[in-house]
Design an enzyme around this catalytic site. Structure first.
Site, mmCIF file in Angstrom:
data_model
loop_
_atom_site.group_PDB
_atom_site.id
_atom_site.type_symbol
_atom_site.label_atom_id
_atom_site.label_comp_id
_atom_site.label_asym_id
_atom_site.label_seq_id
_atom_site.Cartn_x
_atom_site.Cartn_y
_atom_site.Cartn_z
ATOM 1 N N ASP A 1 -68.770 -58.542 -22.202
ATOM 2 C CA ASP A 1 -67.545 -58.104 -21.551
ATOM 3 C C ASP A 1 -66.600 -59.281 -21.269
ATOM 4 O OD1 ASP A 1 -65.807 -56.404 -20.101
ATOM 5 O OD2 ASP A 1 -66.832 -56.865 -18.215
ATOM 6 N N ASN B 1 -78.315 -63.571 -20.114
ATOM 7 C CA ASN B 1 -77.684 -62.607 -19.210
ATOM 8 C C ASN B 1 -77.785 -61.214 -19.814
ATOM 9 O OD1 ASN B 1 -75.831 -61.803 -16.910
ATOM 10 N ND2 ASN B 1 -74.711 -61.005 -18.673
ATOM 11 N N GLU B 2 -78.294 -60.313 -19.004
ATOM 12 C CA GLU B 2 -78.351 -58.898 -19.333
ATOM 13 C C GLU B 2 -78.795 -58.616 -20.758
ATOM 14 O OE1 GLU B 2 -74.990 -56.588 -18.079
ATOM 15 O OE2 GLU B 2 -75.533 -56.923 -15.992
ATOM 16 N N ASN C 1 -78.204 -58.081 -11.605
ATOM 17 C CA ASN C 1 -76.789 -57.720 -11.590
ATOM 18 C C ASN C 1 -76.715 -56.245 -11.191
ATOM 19 O OD1 ASN C 1 -76.513 -60.256 -12.689
ATOM 20 N ND2 ASN C 1 -75.982 -59.556 -14.748
ATOM 21 N N TYR D 1 -74.452 -52.742 -9.627
ATOM 22 C CA TYR D 1 -73.129 -52.121 -9.434
ATOM 23 C C TYR D 1 -73.227 -50.722 -8.841
ATOM 24 C CZ TYR D 1 -71.267 -56.063 -12.044
ATOM 25 O OH TYR D 1 -70.910 -57.334 -12.429
ATOM 26 N N TYR E 1 -70.376 -48.529 -11.064
ATOM 27 C CA TYR E 1 -70.689 -47.803 -12.309
ATOM 28 C C TYR E 1 -71.509 -46.552 -12.020
ATOM 29 C CZ TYR E 1 -68.820 -51.775 -14.883
ATOM 30 O OH TYR E 1 -67.976 -52.744 -15.369
ATOM 31 N N GLU F 1 -74.784 -60.546 -9.697
ATOM 32 C CA GLU F 1 -73.481 -59.902 -9.956
ATOM 33 C C GLU F 1 -73.395 -58.675 -9.078
ATOM 34 O OE1 GLU F 1 -72.357 -58.865 -13.943
ATOM 35 O OE2 GLU F 1 -73.050 -60.774 -14.768
ATOM 36 N N TRP G 1 -69.356 -60.836 -8.398
ATOM 37 C CA TRP G 1 -68.740 -60.765 -9.730
ATOM 38 C C TRP G 1 -67.329 -60.275 -9.553
ATOM 39 C CZ3 TRP G 1 -70.168 -62.967 -14.050
ATOM 40 C CH2 TRP G 1 -69.505 -62.610 -15.230
ATOM 41 N N LYS H 1 -62.487 -57.509 -11.632
ATOM 42 C CA LYS H 1 -63.411 -57.663 -10.503
ATOM 43 C C LYS H 1 -63.219 -58.990 -9.778
ATOM 44 C CE LYS H 1 -66.869 -54.446 -12.235
ATOM 45 N NZ LYS H 1 -66.433 -54.336 -13.653
HETATM 46 C C1 BDP Z 1 -72.253 -57.040 -16.206
HETATM 47 C C2 BDP Z 1 -72.064 -58.207 -17.156
HETATM 48 C C3 BDP Z 1 -70.705 -58.871 -16.999
HETATM 49 C C4 BDP Z 1 -69.626 -57.822 -16.898
HETATM 50 C C5 BDP Z 1 -69.880 -56.975 -15.648
HETATM 51 C C6 BDP Z 1 -68.829 -55.883 -15.450
HETATM 52 O O1 BDP Z 1 -73.085 -59.172 -17.006
HETATM 53 O O2 BDP Z 1 -70.478 -59.741 -18.081
HETATM 54 O O3 BDP Z 1 -68.343 -58.369 -16.873
HETATM 55 O O4 BDP Z 1 -71.121 -56.352 -15.798
HETATM 56 O O5 BDP Z 1 -69.019 -54.800 -15.972
HETATM 57 O O6 BDP Z 1 -72.925 -56.037 -16.845
HETATM 58 O O7 BDP Z 1 -67.830 -56.157 -14.816
#
Ligand code: BDP
Length: 593
Positions: A163, A403-404, A468, A470, A474, A506, A551, A571
């Site tokens: 991303d 990462n991820e 990470n 959200y 999400y 994140e 993040w 973000k």
């Molecule tokens: C995570 C990723 C990061 C993205 C973030 C997002 O590690 O690179 O920018 O989510 O969705 O999954 O903002």
């Protein structure tokens, strides 16, 4: 991979400036010998991404050529001369006076080639660099995936597996440098701190030949000196200090280490390094710096700015550190690739704790053993180059090998549904990297940042668990309280299974600066502020959480897609040009104590 240095026996010629530039969409340049000079070229700034310097290059990722003419001082004739590129994204091939001198794959890490025999001494030298950044599934990071990324969750243009925008070009300075013929090849400094506060500085030297070496450690008004002999290519010496002034975010004190090689009273070579004496250790559920528990508060970042793209931008680097101070922040992760060497030097000076990440973002396992093996090989190469480059920085406290990475059955995992047993070869992939990291540098913990639904088996390999998360963005959209409950439950569950210190590496919400709403609604500054506050509260109530990385530090450019308004990830706690959103003020209140 020592950083080039100017002193009485070493020289540096920095070639930042305006270079000739030409796109080569049909890739004919090599056959047509463009390395002998570019016809109909235009000027481009180096360092800098090419994407935003012209109208026709924004989404161009194919082959492009750079060229520059420069004299080299005649005094270098009796020395060894090198060309060093700080970062070329992605693949670079380099010519000097029509002669190919080397090539390198992978952005964000430096490479150097000996060009002594290719140089002219009485006329200018033509340097030509062919750079290419095609997105390919077998590259690290991967691109051009069929069906979009995140297992088809998102599609974007250009089609990356990550991303952020796949900026292309010569992103960091190109330098020529000279070293004496009998030069120091590499230095490794390892520091330790004992329980009573005494410390050691171990200095390892690589050099071919048999010479006398002197190491001087200068600091706190004192100079300590050790003479030692270099034989069969390597040697080491150790300084013991009863009461060293330790390096820490509160007092990032740096000693000056100078190594001098000599023969019959003559200086053969000299190299200086800043040394921060500190120890890093994971014990139980704590991360200890100099034996004391430390909490990491800051961000995941990006190297990103309008027009410069991913090019080294020193004013922005300085500004970001001044904003860290303003916030009371002490740490960041180099998401999702190694940052510039200048950023690491700045962090050493400013006392910032770095989680240093390789370019292994968006690794996936769906296209067969052969491709997976190709990616693993590149991940190993990047990790090796990163450790070689950054091992002597006191600011670097941990390596992040990915990462991820995207586990098989990601969609089911995302939904928290039953999944088939994990293919153990995916765990072996990361075991290889974690083991390599420990072999290359036993002094620093290793980690990887896991996406929602990451297999516990992958975290078991790590010293510290990075998640990470959200919830409330999400998933649980618009429902911050529910998101917070999900976070609490998941963190407690993971800690119960793993028993290791954890960092929420994140968490954040896209936020349009200037958009307000009461009650808070998604995309408003209030929603971001309350989202971040909720997560910080969850962490405060858990002693196994040893860091919170919001993040993101600032809004940053991404590919185009329906998830990314105006081609940006919003973000950021700061806008792309570093203006604070409401959340920045909240963080300042929380972090200044
Ligand atoms: C995570 C990723 C990061 C993205 C973030 C997002 O590690 O690179 O920018 O989510 O969705 O999954 O903002």
């Amino acid at each position: 991979m020592l950083y080039p240095q100017q002193n009485d026996v070493r020289n540096v010629l920095e070639l930042s400036g305006l270079w000739q530039f030409k796109l080569d969409p049909s890739d004919v340049g090599e056959a047509e010998a463009w390395f002998n000079g570019l016809q109909d070229s235009r000027l481009i700034a180096v360092p800098g991404s090419w994407n935003e310097q012209f109208e026709d290059t924004r989404d161009y990722l194919g082959v492009a050529w750079y060229a520059l003419e420069t004299f080299v001082p005649k005094s270098w004739q009796s020395e060894r001369s090198f060309i060093r590129v700080g970062s070329a994204n992605y693949h670079a091939r380099v010519w000097v006076n029509g002669q190919v001198v080397g090539e390198h794959a992978g952005g964000h890490l430096p490479f150097a080639f000996d060009i002594s025999s290719a140089l002219n001494w009485d006329k200018p030298n033509l340097i030509a660099i062919r750079v290419e950044n095609n997105l390919e599934p077998t590259r690290v990071p991967p691109g051009d995936l069929k069906g979009g990324f995140l297992g088809g969750f998102m599609t974007n243009y250009p089609n990356t597996s990550y991303d952020f925008f796949p900026y292309a070009g010569l992103h960091r300075p190109v330098k020529l440098f000279s070293t004496p013929k009998n030069a120091i090849e590499d230095i490794t400094v390892i520091t330790s701190v004992e329980a009573g506060g005494a410390g050691t500085v171990q200095v390892q030297l690589r050099q071919t030949g048999k010479v006398q070496a002197v190491a001087r450690l200068v600091g706190e008004g004192e100079t300590l000196e050790q003479a030692f002999q270099v034989e069969s290519g390597a040697a080491s010496t150790i300084f013991r200090l009863d009461k060293p002034r330790l390096w820490s975010p509160k007092d990032p004190y740096l000693y000056a280490l100078e190594i001098e090689l000599g023969e019959d009273g003559k200086t053969l070579d000299r190299y200086s390094l800043d040394v921060g004496i500190r120890s890093v250790e994971v014990r139980g559920k704590e991360l200890l710096l100099n034996g004391e528990p430390i909490f990491l508060k800051d961000f995941g970042k990006h190297e990103d700015f309008p027009i410069h793209g991913r090019g080294l931008n020193l004013p922005v680097l300085v500004r970001d550190h001044s904003l860290f101070k303003w916030l009371g922040a002490n740490s960041y992760r180099t998401a999702h690739y190694p940052y510039s060497e200048e950023a690491m030097q700045m962090a050493d000076r400013e006392g910032i704790l770095i989680i240093d990440e390789t370019p292994a973002v968006g690794i996936f396992f769906e296209d067969g053993a052969e491709n997976i093996a190709l990616r693993l090989k590149q991940c190993e190469q990047h990790l090796q180059e990163l450790v070689e480059r950054d091992k002597n920085h006191p600011s670097v406290i941990m390596w992040s090998v990915a990462n991820e990475p995207l586990p098989p059955d990601l969609r089911l995992r995302f939904a928290g549904a039953e999944v088939p047993p994990l293919d153990p070869s995916t765990t072996d992939f990361f075991r290889t990297l974690v083991d390599l990291s420990r072999k290359l540098d036993p002094s620093r913990p290793v980690t990887l940042a896991g996406i929602h639904g990451s297999p516990v088996e992958w975290f078991e390999l790590c010293d510290v668990v990075l998640v990470n998360r959200y919830f409330g963005w999400y998933s649980q959209q618009g429902r911050l309280d529910e998101g917070k409950r999900m976070l609490e439950a998941e963190l407690d569950d993971l800690f119960g299974k793993l028993g290791k210190p954890m960092i929420v590496s994140e968490f954040g919400a896209d936020t349009l600066a200037g958009f307000h709403s009461n009650p808070p609604e998604m995309f408003s500054e209030e929603y971001q502020r309350d989202f971040i506050k909720g997560y910080l509260d969850v962490a405060d109530a858990r002693d196994f959480i040893i860091g919170m990385h919001v993040w993101n530090f600032a809004d940053f450019k991404t590919g185009q897609g329906i998830m990314r308004v105006a081609g940006l990830n919003h973000k950021g706690v700061f806008t792309r040009d570093r203006k604070p959103k409401m959340a920045a003020h909240l963080l300042r209140e929380r972090w200044q104590d």
